[in-house]
Design an enzyme around this catalytic site. Structure first.
Site, PDB file in Angstrom:
ATOM      1  N   LYS A 198       1.077  -1.148  -0.079  1.00 22.80           N
ATOM      2  CA  LYS A 198      -0.064   0.068   0.146  1.00 22.80           C
ATOM      3  C   LYS A 198       0.946   1.229  -0.028  1.00 22.80           C
ATOM      4  O   LYS A 198       1.669   1.321   0.965  1.00 22.80           O
ATOM      5  CB  LYS A 198      -1.025  -0.012   1.319  1.00 22.80           C
ATOM      6  CG  LYS A 198      -1.809   1.241   1.184  1.00 22.80           C
ATOM      7  CD  LYS A 198      -2.899   1.245   2.510  1.00 22.80           C
ATOM      8  CE  LYS A 198      -3.648   2.492   2.534  1.00 22.80           C
ATOM      9  NZ  LYS A 198      -4.566   2.374   3.709  1.00 22.80           N
ATOM     10  N   ARG A 208     -10.457  10.302   2.025  1.00 16.42           N
ATOM     11  CA  ARG A 208     -10.067  10.610   3.219  1.00 16.42           C
ATOM     12  C   ARG A 208     -11.212  11.927   3.289  1.00 16.42           C
ATOM     13  O   ARG A 208     -11.781  12.074   4.433  1.00 16.42           O
ATOM     14  CB  ARG A 208      -9.069  11.239   3.585  1.00 16.42           C
ATOM     15  CG  ARG A 208      -8.008  10.204   3.563  1.00 16.42           C
ATOM     16  CD  ARG A 208      -6.655  10.582   3.622  1.00 16.42           C
ATOM     17  NE  ARG A 208      -5.302   9.577   3.301  1.00 16.42           N
ATOM     18  CZ  ARG A 208      -4.205   9.708   3.457  1.00 16.42           C
ATOM     19  NH1 ARG A 208      -3.815  11.043   3.355  1.00 16.42           N
ATOM     20  NH2 ARG A 208      -3.497   8.610   2.954  1.00 16.42           N
ATOM     21  N   LYS A 220       1.383   9.858   6.017  1.00 19.48           N
ATOM     22  CA  LYS A 220       1.452   8.545   6.314  1.00 19.48           C
ATOM     23  C   LYS A 220       2.751   7.639   5.686  1.00 19.48           C
ATOM     24  O   LYS A 220       2.732   6.577   5.461  1.00 19.48           O
ATOM     25  CB  LYS A 220       0.252   7.957   5.821  1.00 19.48           C
ATOM     26  CG  LYS A 220      -1.113   8.361   6.429  1.00 19.48           C
ATOM     27  CD  LYS A 220      -2.202   7.506   6.044  1.00 19.48           C
ATOM     28  CE  LYS A 220      -3.402   8.078   6.867  1.00 19.48           C
ATOM     29  NZ  LYS A 220      -4.597   7.215   6.583  1.00 19.48           N
ATOM     30  N   GLU A 236       7.465  -6.990   1.088  1.00 20.25           N
ATOM     31  CA  GLU A 236       5.992  -7.027   1.788  1.00 20.25           C
ATOM     32  C   GLU A 236       5.149  -8.138   1.427  1.00 20.25           C
ATOM     33  O   GLU A 236       4.817  -8.683   2.538  1.00 20.25           O
ATOM     34  CB  GLU A 236       5.477  -5.541   1.473  1.00 20.25           C
ATOM     35  CG  GLU A 236       5.994  -4.302   2.363  1.00 20.25           C
ATOM     36  CD  GLU A 236       5.669  -4.040   3.795  1.00 20.25           C
ATOM     37  OE1 GLU A 236       5.516  -5.081   4.312  1.00 20.25           O
ATOM     38  OE2 GLU A 236       6.251  -2.954   4.253  1.00 20.25           O
ATOM     39  N   LYS A 251      -1.993  -1.389  -3.960  1.00 18.01           N
ATOM     40  CA  LYS A 251      -2.941  -0.213  -3.920  1.00 18.01           C
ATOM     41  C   LYS A 251      -2.104   0.948  -3.867  1.00 18.01           C
ATOM     42  O   LYS A 251      -1.205   0.944  -3.029  1.00 18.01           O
ATOM     43  CB  LYS A 251      -3.759  -0.338  -2.590  1.00 18.01           C
ATOM     44  CG  LYS A 251      -4.283   0.921  -2.386  1.00 18.01           C
ATOM     45  CD  LYS A 251      -5.156   0.876  -0.972  1.00 18.01           C
ATOM     46  CE  LYS A 251      -5.885   1.984  -0.839  1.00 18.01           C
ATOM     47  NZ  LYS A 251      -6.446   2.110   0.707  1.00 18.01           N
TER      48      LYS A 251
END
Ligand code: PBG
Length: 326
Positions: A198, A208, A220, A236, A251
């Site tokens: 992500k 958001r 983030k 990951e 994503k």
């Protein structure tokens, strides 16, 4: 001329025989927004998308399911009064999400209900994890403390009947911790769809706005991935596979087709891709201005995501695309 590739494109019948990628409603997961209100409200930051009441949610999910969409994923807008710095509302057994899961499973037993596991809708700081200010005054997103809360959140969803929990928080070690917590309580049948790769993407902006969940401070980037990195996505994915993920996700989708293709090569797990709010809105706003044909461009972009290697696609077009394909 001896070789003429155009022969394979000559008629619709021949084209359908040689088509390599066929989009189907069975590929889609419909993201649904919900809130406490009794009314269904259009979302200002996402034209064409609705924030549903519980009754509206059940109706919309049923309509999508009847069109062949197998699954929905839930995103709650939590009242400000219920947000806190410990995000405790995320594991409240009578919270909005567990009530929605029970209502959906009661009305549509064959619908697959997926839940988002992350703290941002519940966290007064707007981050996916718990926040602490260090001695230097910098915000730190606490990893291991957050994972404990995520386990409580996932258990709350599992007890309410969720089929799949989907951690979107990007904390390290959360897949193993969730698997352990679920198994320990007897939820061996509940799957984990991990948002493995992500990215820290500007394409999430409209989402958001829809949940009023933007970080109050900072960004983030200490947990979501750098858009410049591809090898890190493989790392990951392999970690999440080793930790027990049943499915992995990339994503956003459209700007990351190379990542989807590489992930497809390195894992035998099903691969999901999320066509996020910004991707959806780029098509919708151009179509609203009369510059693009929404149906043609949406189906082409979804085909591209599947062709890159996605087995399933989270898309705000799920219901409309299923109707277009019917
Ligand atoms: C948060 C979450 C986000 C999205 C899905 N889950 C936003 C974020 O990470 O800030 C974005 C989806 C979209 O843009 O459509 N856990």
């Amino acid at each position: 001329m001896h070789l003429r590739p155009r022969r394979n494109r000559r008629t619709p019948a021949i084209r359908s025989l040689v088509r390599e990628t066929v989009l189907s409603p069975a590929d889609f997961i419909l993201p649904l927004f919900l809130h406490e209100d009794e009314v269904d409200v259009p979302i200002a930051s996402m034209p064409g998308v609705t924030r549903w009441s519980l009754a509206g949610l059940v109706r919309e999910a049923g309509e999508a399911h009847a069109l062949g969409v197998p699954a929905v994923v839930l995103f709650p807008k939590i009242d400000d009064a219920l947000k806190s710095s410990d995000a405790a509302e995320c594991y409240h057994s009578e919270g909005l999400v567990p009530r929605a899961i029970r209502a959906l499973k009661a009305a549509h037993p064959t619908l697959c209900v997926i839940t988002d596991v992350a703290l941002d809708p519940y966290n007064s700081d707007g981050h996916d994890g718990l926040v602490e200010r260090d001695a230097a005054g910098e915000l730190q997103i606490l990893n291991d403390e957050t994972v404990e809360i995520l386990c409580r959140q996932a258990l709350c969803h599992a007890r309410a009947g969720a089929d799949i929990v989907s951690p979107s928080d990007m904390m390290d070690g959360r897949v193993a911790a969730l698997r352990h917590a679920l198994d320990r309580e007897g939820f061996q049948q509940v799957s984990i769809l991990s948002y493995s790769a992500k990215y820290a993407s500007a394409y999430y902006g409209p989402f958001r706005g829809a949940l009023d969940s933007a970080p109050k401070e900072g960004d983030k980037k200490t947990y979501q991935m750098d858009p410049a990195n591809a090898r890190e996505a493989i790392r990951e994915v392999l970690l999440d596979e080793a930790e027990g993920a049943d499915m992995v996700m990339v994503k956003p989708a459209g700007p990351y087709l190379d990542i989807i293709a590489r992930v497809r090569e390195v894992t035998t797990l099903p691969v999901a891709a999320y066509q996020v709010s910004g991707e959806y809105l780029m098509i919708e706003s151009a179509a609203a201005a009369g510059w693009l044909d929404a149906k043609a461009v949406a189906l082409e972009s979804l085909t591209g995501i599947k062709r890159a290697g996605a087995d399933m696609i989270l898309t705000y077009y799920a219901k409309r695309a299923a109707a277009w394909l019917a």
